[in-house]
Write an enzyme that holds these catalytic residues in place. Sequence first.
Site, PDB file in Angstrom:
ATOM      1  N   SER A 263      14.647  67.195  76.342  1.00  0.00           N
ATOM      2  CA  SER A 263      15.047  67.971  75.193  1.00  0.00           C
ATOM      3  C   SER A 263      16.077  68.591  74.917  1.00  0.00           C
ATOM      4  O   SER A 263      16.284  69.196  73.928  1.00  0.00           O
ATOM      5  CB  SER A 263      13.881  69.062  75.334  1.00  0.00           C
ATOM      6  N   CYS A 264      17.131  68.626  75.987  1.00  0.00           N
ATOM      7  CA  CYS A 264      18.365  69.273  76.015  1.00  0.00           C
ATOM      8  C   CYS A 264      19.622  68.581  75.737  1.00  0.00           C
ATOM      9  O   CYS A 264      20.092  68.560  74.693  1.00  0.00           O
ATOM     10  CB  CYS A 264      18.503  70.020  77.151  1.00  0.00           C
ATOM     11  N   PHE A 265      19.757  67.605  76.508  1.00  0.00           N
ATOM     12  CA  PHE A 265      21.189  67.002  76.406  1.00  0.00           C
ATOM     13  C   PHE A 265      21.598  66.392  74.954  1.00  0.00           C
ATOM     14  O   PHE A 265      22.589  66.670  74.461  1.00  0.00           O
ATOM     15  CB  PHE A 265      21.396  65.801  77.563  1.00  0.00           C
ATOM     16  N   LYS A 267      20.048  66.702  72.220  1.00  0.00           N
ATOM     17  CA  LYS A 267      20.096  67.546  71.090  1.00  0.00           C
ATOM     18  C   LYS A 267      21.071  68.645  71.103  1.00  0.00           C
ATOM     19  O   LYS A 267      21.740  68.994  70.191  1.00  0.00           O
ATOM     20  CB  LYS A 267      18.692  68.554  71.050  1.00  0.00           C
ATOM     21  N   ASP A 268      21.570  69.130  72.381  1.00  0.00           N
ATOM     22  CA  ASP A 268      22.674  70.310  72.289  1.00  0.00           C
ATOM     23  C   ASP A 268      24.090  69.347  72.349  1.00  0.00           C
ATOM     24  O   ASP A 268      24.816  70.143  71.597  1.00  0.00           O
ATOM     25  CB  ASP A 268      22.669  70.654  73.973  1.00  0.00           C
TER      26      ASP A 268
END
Length: 421
Positions: A263-265, A267-268
Amino acid sequence: MKISIIGTGYVGAVTGACLAELGHDIVFVGRDTKKLVLIQSGKSPIYEPGLDALLEKNIPRITTTVDLPDAVRKTSLTFICVGTPSNPDGSIDLDQVRAVSHTIGKSLASADGHHTIIVKSTVLPGTSETLVVPIMERESGKRAFVDFGVASNPEFLKEGTAVADFFHSDRVVIGTNDARSRAVLDALYTPLGAPIYATTIRTSEMIKYTSNAFLATKISFANEIGNLCKAMGIDSYEVFRGVGLDARISPHFFRAGIGFGGSCFPKDVRALIAYARMLGVEPQILDAVMDTNEDQPTKMIDLLKRHMDIAGKTIGILGLAFKPDSDDVRESRAIPLIRALNTERARVIAYDPVAINNFKRLFPDVTYTDSAQDVLGADAVLIVTEWKEFDDLDYHGKLVIDGRRMERARKEAGVYEGVCW
Ligand code: NAD
Protein backbone atom coordinates in the site's frame (compact mmCIF):
# COMPACT_ATOMS: atom_id res chain seq x y z
CA MET A 1 -2.74 10.10 28.07
CA LYS A 2 -6.19 9.76 26.51
CA ILE A 3 -5.68 9.23 22.80
CA SER A 4 -8.10 8.86 19.90
CA ILE A 5 -6.98 6.98 16.81
CA ILE A 6 -8.88 7.65 13.58
CA GLY A 7 -8.70 4.69 11.21
CA THR A 8 -8.45 1.05 12.21
CA GLY A 9 -6.40 -0.16 9.24
CA TYR A 10 -2.79 -1.35 9.38
CA VAL A 11 -1.41 1.88 10.83
CA GLY A 12 -4.28 2.82 13.14
CA ALA A 13 -4.73 -0.67 14.62
CA VAL A 14 -1.01 -1.10 15.31
CA THR A 15 -0.46 2.42 16.65
CA GLY A 16 -3.46 2.21 18.99
CA ALA A 17 -2.61 -1.25 20.31
CA CYS A 18 1.02 -0.34 20.92
CA LEU A 19 0.16 2.94 22.65
CA ALA A 20 -2.30 1.01 24.86
CA GLU A 21 0.56 -1.33 25.75
CA LEU A 22 2.55 1.74 26.84
CA GLY A 23 -0.27 2.48 29.31
CA HIS A 24 -2.38 5.04 27.43
CA ASP A 25 -6.18 4.99 27.17
CA ILE A 26 -7.12 4.48 23.55
CA VAL A 27 -10.34 5.31 21.70
CA PHE A 28 -10.39 3.70 18.25
CA VAL A 29 -12.58 5.63 15.81
CA GLY A 30 -13.74 3.67 12.77
CA ARG A 31 -16.49 3.53 10.17
CA ASP A 32 -16.92 -0.22 10.07
CA THR A 33 -18.68 -1.42 13.22
CA LYS A 34 -17.69 -5.04 12.53
CA LYS A 35 -14.02 -4.08 12.82
CA LEU A 36 -14.73 -2.09 15.99
CA VAL A 37 -16.52 -5.05 17.58
CA LEU A 38 -13.48 -7.22 16.78
CA ILE A 39 -11.09 -4.72 18.37
CA GLN A 40 -13.29 -4.37 21.42
CA SER A 41 -13.15 -8.13 21.90
CA GLY A 42 -9.36 -8.14 21.67
CA LYS A 43 -9.08 -9.29 18.05
CA SER A 44 -7.24 -7.55 15.27
CA PRO A 45 -9.24 -6.45 12.22
CA ILE A 46 -6.16 -7.18 10.05
CA TYR A 47 -3.64 -10.01 9.95
CA GLU A 48 -0.53 -8.77 11.74
CA PRO A 49 1.61 -11.06 13.92
CA GLY A 50 1.40 -10.17 17.63
CA LEU A 51 -1.47 -7.71 17.26
CA ASP A 52 -4.24 -9.96 18.61
CA ALA A 53 -2.26 -10.63 21.77
CA LEU A 54 -1.59 -6.94 22.33
CA LEU A 55 -5.23 -5.96 21.83
CA GLU A 56 -6.48 -8.72 24.09
CA LYS A 57 -4.03 -7.84 26.85
CA ASN A 58 -5.03 -4.19 26.76
CA ILE A 59 -8.83 -4.51 26.48
CA PRO A 60 -9.37 -2.55 29.73
CA ARG A 61 -7.63 0.47 28.20
CA ILE A 62 -9.39 0.28 24.83
CA THR A 63 -12.75 1.64 23.70
CA THR A 64 -14.18 1.95 20.20
CA THR A 65 -16.66 4.30 18.54
CA VAL A 66 -17.98 5.58 15.22
CA ASP A 67 -18.52 8.99 16.85
CA LEU A 68 -15.43 11.03 16.00
CA PRO A 69 -16.58 14.30 17.68
CA ASP A 70 -17.23 12.43 20.91
CA ALA A 71 -13.80 10.75 20.72
CA VAL A 72 -12.10 14.13 20.20
CA ARG A 73 -13.92 15.64 23.17
CA LYS A 74 -12.98 12.70 25.44
CA THR A 75 -9.27 12.70 24.56
CA SER A 76 -6.44 15.23 24.43
CA LEU A 77 -4.53 13.70 21.53
CA THR A 78 -5.84 12.54 18.14
CA PHE A 79 -3.87 10.50 15.60
CA ILE A 80 -5.07 10.74 11.99
CA CYS A 81 -4.39 7.28 10.50
CA VAL A 82 -6.81 7.31 7.56
CA GLY A 83 -5.93 6.20 4.04
CA THR A 84 -4.24 8.46 1.47
CA PRO A 85 -4.72 6.41 -1.72
CA SER A 86 -3.76 7.29 -5.30
CA ASN A 87 -5.97 9.18 -7.72
CA PRO A 88 -6.14 7.57 -11.18
CA ASP A 89 -3.33 9.92 -12.35
CA GLY A 90 -1.06 8.82 -9.49
CA SER A 91 -1.48 12.00 -7.43
CA ILE A 92 -2.48 11.68 -3.79
CA ASP A 93 -6.17 11.49 -2.85
CA LEU A 94 -6.58 13.50 0.34
CA ASP A 95 -10.36 13.17 0.66
CA GLN A 96 -10.19 11.08 3.87
CA VAL A 97 -7.75 13.51 5.50
CA ARG A 98 -9.89 16.48 4.42
CA ALA A 99 -13.07 14.88 5.78
CA VAL A 100 -11.65 14.06 9.21
CA SER A 101 -10.04 17.51 9.43
CA HIS A 102 -13.48 19.11 9.06
CA THR A 103 -15.00 16.90 11.75
CA ILE A 104 -12.08 17.35 14.13
CA GLY A 105 -12.21 21.13 13.57
CA LYS A 106 -15.93 21.26 14.39
CA SER A 107 -15.35 19.14 17.49
CA LEU A 108 -12.52 21.38 18.65
CA ALA A 109 -14.92 24.35 18.68
CA SER A 110 -16.67 22.93 21.74
CA ALA A 111 -13.78 20.91 23.23
CA ASP A 112 -12.37 21.92 26.58
CA GLY A 113 -8.65 22.04 27.21
CA HIS A 114 -5.74 21.77 24.82
CA HIS A 115 -5.84 19.17 22.05
CA THR A 116 -3.03 17.99 19.78
CA ILE A 117 -3.74 16.50 16.36
CA ILE A 118 -1.05 14.27 14.91
CA VAL A 119 -1.01 13.47 11.22
CA LYS A 120 0.35 9.93 10.89
CA SER A 121 -1.14 9.22 7.46
CA THR A 122 1.44 9.69 4.71
CA VAL A 123 0.80 13.14 3.23
CA LEU A 124 2.83 15.29 0.84
CA PRO A 125 4.96 18.08 2.33
CA GLY A 126 2.80 21.07 3.12
CA THR A 127 -0.44 19.11 3.53
CA SER A 128 -0.71 19.59 7.30
CA GLU A 129 0.02 23.30 7.11
CA THR A 130 -1.95 24.17 3.98
CA LEU A 131 -4.88 21.76 4.18
CA VAL A 132 -5.33 20.33 7.68
CA VAL A 133 -4.60 23.52 9.66
CA PRO A 134 -6.75 25.95 7.61
CA ILE A 135 -9.74 23.56 7.71
CA MET A 136 -9.43 23.04 11.46
CA GLU A 137 -8.98 26.76 12.18
CA ARG A 138 -12.01 27.63 10.06
CA GLU A 139 -14.24 24.96 11.60
CA SER A 140 -13.14 25.53 15.19
CA GLY A 141 -12.71 29.30 15.24
CA LYS A 142 -9.46 28.60 17.11
CA ARG A 143 -5.78 29.15 16.23
CA ALA A 144 -3.48 26.25 15.37
CA PHE A 145 -0.19 26.08 17.32
CA VAL A 146 -1.79 28.30 20.01
CA ASP A 147 -5.25 27.01 20.97
CA PHE A 148 -4.63 23.52 19.61
CA GLY A 149 -1.53 21.68 18.39
CA VAL A 150 -0.88 20.06 15.01
CA ALA A 151 2.09 17.77 14.39
CA SER A 152 3.43 15.30 11.85
CA ASN A 153 4.56 11.84 12.92
CA PRO A 154 5.05 9.66 9.84
CA GLU A 155 4.79 5.91 10.18
CA PHE A 156 7.62 3.60 9.13
CA LEU A 157 6.18 0.21 10.13
CA LYS A 158 6.67 -2.82 7.91
CA GLU A 159 3.58 -4.99 7.60
CA GLY A 160 4.37 -8.42 9.02
CA THR A 161 6.70 -7.00 11.72
CA ALA A 162 4.72 -3.88 12.59
CA VAL A 163 4.44 -4.49 16.34
CA ALA A 164 8.17 -5.15 16.73
CA ASP A 165 8.88 -2.13 14.52
CA PHE A 166 6.89 0.09 16.89
CA PHE A 167 8.77 -1.01 19.98
CA HIS A 168 12.21 -1.22 18.33
CA SER A 169 12.16 1.44 15.67
CA ASP A 170 15.35 2.85 14.12
CA ARG A 171 13.99 6.32 14.80
CA VAL A 172 10.83 8.25 15.53
CA VAL A 173 10.33 11.32 13.35
CA ILE A 174 8.28 14.17 14.77
CA GLY A 175 7.48 17.38 12.97
CA THR A 176 6.21 20.28 15.04
CA ASN A 177 5.89 24.05 14.77
CA ASP A 178 5.12 24.77 18.44
CA ALA A 179 6.76 23.85 21.73
CA ARG A 180 3.63 22.38 23.28
CA SER A 181 3.09 19.80 20.52
CA ARG A 182 6.79 18.96 20.65
CA ALA A 183 6.55 18.32 24.40
CA VAL A 184 3.48 16.10 23.94
CA LEU A 185 5.23 13.96 21.32
CA ASP A 186 8.45 13.80 23.31
CA ALA A 187 6.50 12.55 26.33
CA LEU A 188 4.71 9.98 24.20
CA TYR A 189 7.77 8.52 22.49
CA THR A 190 10.62 8.93 24.98
CA PRO A 191 9.66 5.67 26.80
CA LEU A 192 10.45 3.71 23.62
CA GLY A 193 14.12 4.62 23.89
CA ALA A 194 14.41 5.08 20.09
CA PRO A 195 16.23 8.12 18.70
CA ILE A 196 13.75 10.94 18.21
CA TYR A 197 14.40 13.09 15.17
CA ALA A 198 12.61 16.38 15.68
CA THR A 199 12.09 18.76 12.80
CA THR A 200 9.49 20.99 11.17
CA ILE A 201 6.17 19.60 9.98
CA ARG A 202 7.03 19.96 6.26
CA THR A 203 10.43 18.32 6.65
CA SER A 204 8.92 15.46 8.62
CA GLU A 205 6.38 14.88 5.83
CA MET A 206 9.20 14.90 3.26
CA ILE A 207 11.31 12.43 5.29
CA LYS A 208 8.57 9.83 4.87
CA TYR A 209 8.42 10.23 1.08
CA THR A 210 12.19 10.30 0.75
CA SER A 211 12.53 7.07 2.79
CA ASN A 212 9.98 5.23 0.67
CA ALA A 213 11.33 6.62 -2.61
CA PHE A 214 14.86 5.58 -1.63
CA LEU A 215 13.84 2.05 -0.62
CA ALA A 216 11.83 1.64 -3.83
CA THR A 217 14.85 2.89 -5.79
CA LYS A 218 17.12 0.40 -4.03
CA ILE A 219 14.77 -2.44 -5.03
CA SER A 220 14.42 -1.36 -8.68
CA PHE A 221 18.19 -0.87 -8.88
CA ALA A 222 18.74 -4.38 -7.47
CA ASN A 223 16.25 -5.74 -10.00
CA GLU A 224 17.98 -4.06 -12.93
CA ILE A 225 21.35 -5.42 -11.81
CA GLY A 226 19.66 -8.78 -11.14
CA ASN A 227 18.28 -8.92 -14.69
CA LEU A 228 21.76 -8.20 -15.99
CA CYS A 229 23.27 -10.90 -13.76
CA LYS A 230 20.69 -13.42 -14.99
CA ALA A 231 21.62 -12.65 -18.60
CA MET A 232 25.30 -13.14 -17.71
CA GLY A 233 24.77 -16.33 -15.71
CA ILE A 234 25.89 -14.68 -12.47
CA ASP A 235 24.11 -15.15 -9.14
CA SER A 236 22.93 -11.64 -8.21
CA TYR A 237 22.53 -12.66 -4.55
CA GLU A 238 26.24 -13.38 -4.33
CA VAL A 239 26.91 -10.03 -5.97
CA PHE A 240 24.69 -8.13 -3.52
CA ARG A 241 26.26 -9.94 -0.58
CA GLY A 242 29.68 -8.71 -1.67
CA VAL A 243 28.47 -5.22 -2.45
CA GLY A 244 26.43 -4.91 0.75
CA LEU A 245 29.57 -5.33 2.86
CA ASP A 246 30.37 -1.73 1.96
CA ALA A 247 29.05 0.28 4.91
CA ARG A 248 28.02 3.09 2.55
CA ILE A 249 25.62 0.71 0.80
CA SER A 250 24.47 -1.80 3.51
CA PRO A 251 23.10 -5.29 2.87
CA HIS A 252 19.60 -4.42 4.11
CA PHE A 253 16.77 -4.33 1.60
CA PHE A 254 19.27 -5.15 -1.15
CA ARG A 255 18.01 -8.06 -3.17
CA ALA A 256 16.39 -8.77 -6.47
CA GLY A 257 13.02 -10.36 -7.18
CA ILE A 258 9.79 -9.45 -8.92
CA GLY A 259 9.44 -5.96 -7.54
CA PHE A 260 7.69 -4.12 -4.77
CA GLY A 261 3.97 -3.95 -4.06
CA GLY A 262 1.91 -3.06 -1.03
CA SER A 263 0.00 0.00 0.00
CA CYS A 264 2.97 2.34 0.31
CA PHE A 265 5.91 2.20 -2.12
CA PRO A 266 3.96 2.28 -5.40
CA LYS A 267 1.45 4.86 -4.21
CA ASP A 268 3.98 7.10 -2.47
CA VAL A 269 6.46 7.10 -5.36
CA ARG A 270 3.63 7.89 -7.78
CA ALA A 271 2.42 10.71 -5.52
CA LEU A 272 5.93 12.17 -5.36
CA ILE A 273 6.27 11.95 -9.15
CA ALA A 274 2.94 13.73 -9.66
CA TYR A 275 3.88 16.39 -7.10
CA ALA A 276 7.32 16.92 -8.65
CA ARG A 277 5.72 17.47 -12.09
CA MET A 278 3.27 19.93 -10.56
CA LEU A 279 6.25 21.85 -9.21
CA GLY A 280 7.98 21.73 -12.62
CA VAL A 281 10.70 19.29 -11.52
CA GLU A 282 11.22 16.31 -13.88
CA PRO A 283 11.51 13.15 -11.70
CA GLN A 284 13.66 11.01 -14.02
CA ILE A 285 14.94 8.50 -11.47
CA LEU A 286 11.55 8.02 -9.84
CA ASP A 287 9.91 7.42 -13.23
CA ALA A 288 12.51 4.74 -13.98
CA VAL A 289 11.97 3.14 -10.55
CA MET A 290 8.29 2.66 -11.32
CA ASP A 291 8.86 1.51 -14.91
CA THR A 292 11.39 -1.12 -13.78
CA ASN A 293 8.96 -2.29 -11.13
CA GLU A 294 6.11 -2.66 -13.61
CA ASP A 295 8.31 -4.70 -15.99
CA GLN A 296 9.74 -7.02 -13.38
CA PRO A 297 6.84 -9.52 -12.96
CA THR A 298 6.78 -10.07 -16.75
CA LYS A 299 10.27 -11.60 -16.44
CA MET A 300 8.65 -14.59 -14.73
CA ILE A 301 6.30 -15.13 -17.65
CA ASP A 302 9.22 -14.83 -20.12
CA LEU A 303 11.17 -17.45 -18.16
CA LEU A 304 8.15 -19.75 -18.03
CA LYS A 305 7.69 -19.48 -21.80
CA ARG A 306 11.26 -20.69 -22.28
CA HIS A 307 10.10 -24.02 -20.86
CA MET A 308 6.53 -24.43 -22.09
CA ASP A 309 3.76 -23.11 -24.25
CA ILE A 310 1.51 -21.87 -21.47
CA ALA A 311 -1.83 -21.60 -23.34
CA GLY A 312 -4.25 -24.11 -21.84
CA LYS A 313 -1.79 -25.18 -19.12
CA THR A 314 -2.47 -24.91 -15.38
CA ILE A 315 -0.06 -22.56 -13.64
CA GLY A 316 0.23 -22.65 -9.86
CA ILE A 317 0.76 -19.45 -7.89
CA LEU A 318 2.35 -19.69 -4.45
CA GLY A 319 1.62 -16.47 -2.56
CA LEU A 320 -0.89 -13.69 -3.14
CA ALA A 321 -0.06 -11.22 -0.35
CA PHE A 322 2.35 -8.46 -1.35
CA LYS A 323 4.74 -9.78 1.29
CA PRO A 324 4.85 -12.67 3.76
CA ASP A 325 3.15 -12.40 7.17
CA SER A 326 0.52 -10.04 5.80
CA ASP A 327 -2.96 -10.40 4.32
CA ASP A 328 -2.52 -7.15 2.38
CA VAL A 329 -2.87 -7.67 -1.39
CA ARG A 330 -2.71 -4.02 -2.44
CA GLU A 331 -0.45 -3.82 -5.53
CA SER A 332 0.69 -7.42 -4.94
CA ARG A 333 2.91 -8.67 -7.77
CA ALA A 334 0.49 -11.58 -8.09
CA ILE A 335 -1.96 -9.14 -9.70
CA PRO A 336 0.00 -8.35 -12.92
CA LEU A 337 1.18 -11.97 -13.05
CA ILE A 338 -2.33 -13.42 -13.00
CA ARG A 339 -3.47 -10.79 -15.53
CA ALA A 340 -0.62 -11.84 -17.84
CA LEU A 341 -1.47 -15.54 -17.38
CA ASN A 342 -5.13 -14.81 -18.20
CA THR A 343 -4.04 -13.01 -21.37
CA GLU A 344 -1.94 -16.05 -22.29
CA ARG A 345 -5.03 -18.25 -21.74
CA ALA A 346 -3.45 -20.25 -18.93
CA ARG A 347 -5.54 -21.64 -16.06
CA VAL A 348 -4.48 -20.43 -12.60
CA ILE A 349 -4.58 -22.26 -9.28
CA ALA A 350 -3.46 -20.15 -6.34
CA TYR A 351 -2.70 -20.49 -2.66
CA ASP A 352 -1.80 -18.09 0.15
CA PRO A 353 -1.91 -18.84 3.89
CA VAL A 354 -3.92 -15.70 4.82
CA ALA A 355 -4.62 -13.47 1.82
CA ILE A 356 -7.03 -15.54 -0.29
CA ASN A 357 -10.19 -13.76 0.89
CA ASN A 358 -8.75 -10.34 0.10
CA PHE A 359 -7.46 -11.53 -3.27
CA LYS A 360 -10.79 -13.15 -4.22
CA ARG A 361 -12.36 -9.69 -4.34
CA LEU A 362 -9.94 -8.79 -7.16
CA PHE A 363 -9.98 -12.13 -9.01
CA PRO A 364 -13.18 -14.07 -8.22
CA ASP A 365 -12.61 -16.49 -11.11
CA VAL A 366 -9.21 -17.88 -10.13
CA THR A 367 -9.21 -21.38 -8.60
CA TYR A 368 -8.10 -21.07 -4.97
CA THR A 369 -6.95 -23.95 -2.85
CA ASP A 370 -6.45 -24.24 0.88
CA SER A 371 -3.25 -26.23 0.51
CA ALA A 372 0.10 -25.24 -1.01
CA GLN A 373 0.55 -28.90 -1.92
CA ASP A 374 -2.37 -28.69 -4.41
CA VAL A 375 -0.54 -25.91 -6.25
CA LEU A 376 2.41 -28.24 -6.81
CA GLY A 377 0.12 -30.43 -8.93
CA ALA A 378 0.02 -27.70 -11.64
CA ASP A 379 2.03 -27.87 -14.88
CA ALA A 380 4.36 -25.18 -13.51
CA VAL A 381 4.68 -23.26 -10.26
CA LEU A 382 5.42 -19.54 -9.81
CA ILE A 383 6.68 -18.49 -6.35
CA VAL A 384 5.37 -14.97 -5.82
CA THR A 385 5.51 -14.38 -2.05
CA GLU A 386 8.25 -15.76 0.21
CA TRP A 387 6.06 -17.34 2.89
CA LYS A 388 8.22 -19.47 5.14
CA GLU A 389 5.96 -22.51 4.71
CA PHE A 390 6.87 -22.63 1.00
CA ASP A 391 10.31 -23.76 2.09
CA ASP A 392 8.77 -26.93 3.54
CA LEU A 393 7.30 -28.15 0.23
CA ASP A 394 8.69 -30.99 -1.83
CA TYR A 395 9.62 -29.50 -5.21
CA HIS A 396 11.19 -32.65 -6.68
CA GLY A 397 10.33 -33.04 -10.34
CA LYS A 398 8.48 -29.70 -10.55
CA LEU A 399 8.98 -26.84 -12.99
CA VAL A 400 9.44 -23.82 -10.74
CA ILE A 401 9.91 -20.16 -11.66
CA ASP A 402 10.96 -18.42 -8.47
CA GLY A 403 10.43 -14.70 -7.95
CA ARG A 404 11.63 -14.65 -4.33
CA ARG A 405 14.49 -17.11 -4.01
CA MET A 406 13.17 -19.93 -1.89
CA GLU A 407 16.16 -22.13 -1.04
CA ARG A 408 14.40 -25.48 -1.05
CA ALA A 409 12.86 -24.92 -4.47
CA ARG A 410 16.25 -23.75 -5.75
CA LYS A 411 17.90 -26.97 -4.58
CA GLU A 412 15.18 -29.52 -5.36
CA ALA A 413 13.03 -28.43 -8.30
CA GLY A 414 13.24 -30.59 -11.44
CA VAL A 415 13.52 -27.46 -13.57
CA TYR A 416 14.28 -24.24 -11.72
CA GLU A 417 14.59 -20.65 -12.87
CA GLY A 418 15.25 -17.80 -10.46
CA VAL A 419 14.09 -14.49 -11.83
CA CYS A 420 17.43 -12.71 -11.19
CA TRP A 421 19.77 -15.57 -10.40
P1 NAD B 1 -5.96 1.34 5.60
O1 NAD B 1 -6.69 1.58 4.33
O2 NAD B 1 -5.63 -0.04 6.03
O3 NAD B 1 -6.72 2.04 6.82
C1 NAD B 1 -7.28 3.32 6.76
C2 NAD B 1 -8.50 3.28 7.64
O4 NAD B 1 -9.02 4.60 7.82
C3 NAD B 1 -9.64 2.45 7.05
O5 NAD B 1 -9.99 1.44 7.98
C4 NAD B 1 -10.78 3.46 6.86
O6 NAD B 1 -12.05 2.91 7.08
C5 NAD B 1 -10.41 4.47 7.94
N1 NAD B 1 -11.09 5.77 7.78
C6 NAD B 1 -11.10 6.57 6.71
N2 NAD B 1 -11.86 7.66 6.96
C7 NAD B 1 -12.33 7.52 8.21
C8 NAD B 1 -13.19 8.30 9.04
N3 NAD B 1 -13.73 9.44 8.60
N4 NAD B 1 -13.45 7.87 10.28
C9 NAD B 1 -12.92 6.72 10.73
N5 NAD B 1 -12.11 5.92 10.00
C10 NAD B 1 -11.84 6.34 8.76
O7 NAD B 1 -4.63 2.21 5.48
P2 NAD B 1 -3.24 1.95 6.23
O8 NAD B 1 -2.45 0.94 5.50
O9 NAD B 1 -3.49 1.81 7.69
O10 NAD B 1 -2.54 3.36 5.95
C11 NAD B 1 -3.01 4.56 6.57
C12 NAD B 1 -2.02 5.66 6.24
O11 NAD B 1 -0.71 5.33 6.74
C13 NAD B 1 -1.82 5.91 4.73
O12 NAD B 1 -1.57 7.26 4.53
C14 NAD B 1 -0.59 5.08 4.42
O13 NAD B 1 0.10 5.58 3.30
C15 NAD B 1 0.24 5.27 5.67
N6 NAD B 1 1.18 4.17 5.96
C16 NAD B 1 0.82 2.87 5.79
C17 NAD B 1 1.73 1.87 6.10
C18 NAD B 1 1.40 0.42 5.88
O14 NAD B 1 2.32 -0.41 5.90
N7 NAD B 1 0.16 0.03 5.69
C19 NAD B 1 3.01 2.18 6.57
C20 NAD B 1 3.33 3.52 6.76
C21 NAD B 1 2.41 4.52 6.45
